[in-house]
Structures are given as structure tokens and as C-alpha cells.
Enzyme design. Sequence first.
Site, PDB file in Angstrom:
ATOM      1  CB  ALA A  45      57.187  83.462  -3.268  1.00  0.00           C
ATOM      2  CD  GLU A  46      63.531  79.235  -2.482  1.00  0.00           C
ATOM      3  OE1 GLU A  46      64.551  78.773  -1.942  1.00  0.00           O
ATOM      4  OE2 GLU A  46      62.861  78.621  -3.320  1.00  0.00           O
ATOM      5  CG  HIS A  47      64.843  87.237  -4.092  1.00  0.00           C
ATOM      6  ND1 HIS A  47      66.208  87.062  -4.004  1.00  0.00           N
ATOM      7  CD2 HIS A  47      64.624  88.563  -4.005  1.00  0.00           C
ATOM      8  CE1 HIS A  47      66.791  88.237  -3.888  1.00  0.00           C
ATOM      9  NE2 HIS A  47      65.851  89.167  -3.878  1.00  0.00           N
TER      10      HIS A  47
END
Length: 126
Positions: A45-47
Site C-alpha cells: 500500500a505504501e509503495h
Amino acid sequence: MAFVDLLGIEVLESTPERYVMHTKVTEDMLQPHGVLHGGISAALAEHAASQVNTDHSDANEVHWLGVEVSSKHLLPVFEGDTVETIAEPLSLGGRIRQWEVKQYRLSDGKLFNVSHMIMYGQKQHH
């Protein structure tokens, strides 16, 4: 080796308002009970949120950093399945951007994770 290479991430779409990627779940991504580790879901998700901002900003001027990730796990994902990660903006104002990231198991199309990301655009010092 880059994160995208390490996890075998395949980017399918990158526009200023939508980022889609697929990731095949391997044995190395599992927690001890044999399901996808929650940290991998959060990292994907962060990527996605970081990369969509980077793709559509001047990388020589701003680096996008994750400030906060809130990740809710709804269903298990098993080895051999493919994760579809879709990031869409909630707010794109200024140097603080918020994204909603939904993840689906491609084996049955079910939503298994919802994450919210707050990103900060760090100005580069020249």
C-alpha cells in the site's frame, strides 16, 4: 535490489488519480500461519501511494515519503494467489496527500485489505 524487484511487483496503470499493480504471493511473504504477512500488505500500500506521487511529480524537486499508514486486514491471502493493489487519492492538496489503497485477491476478486496512506512531499535541497 529494489523493493519492486524483490517482491516481483508488476505495474499495470499509473495516472495521477489511479495506480494499479499486481504481486504474486510467494512463500517468502507468508507469516508463520501460512497466510500473507500483514506487513507485506501495508508495504505494498505504501509503495503504491509513494510511487504514484513520484511518477506524477518532478522527482528532482520533491521526494514523497510515507507519514502514516493505517491498514485493515479483512481476509487471508495464501501462497500462489496474486494481489491486486489499487491506490486512489482522497486528497491531493499541497505537500500532504492522502490515498486510499484497496487490495484484492485475484483468485476470487474479494477485497482483503483497505489501507489509508498519508504522504508528505519533501522538497529537495539543491
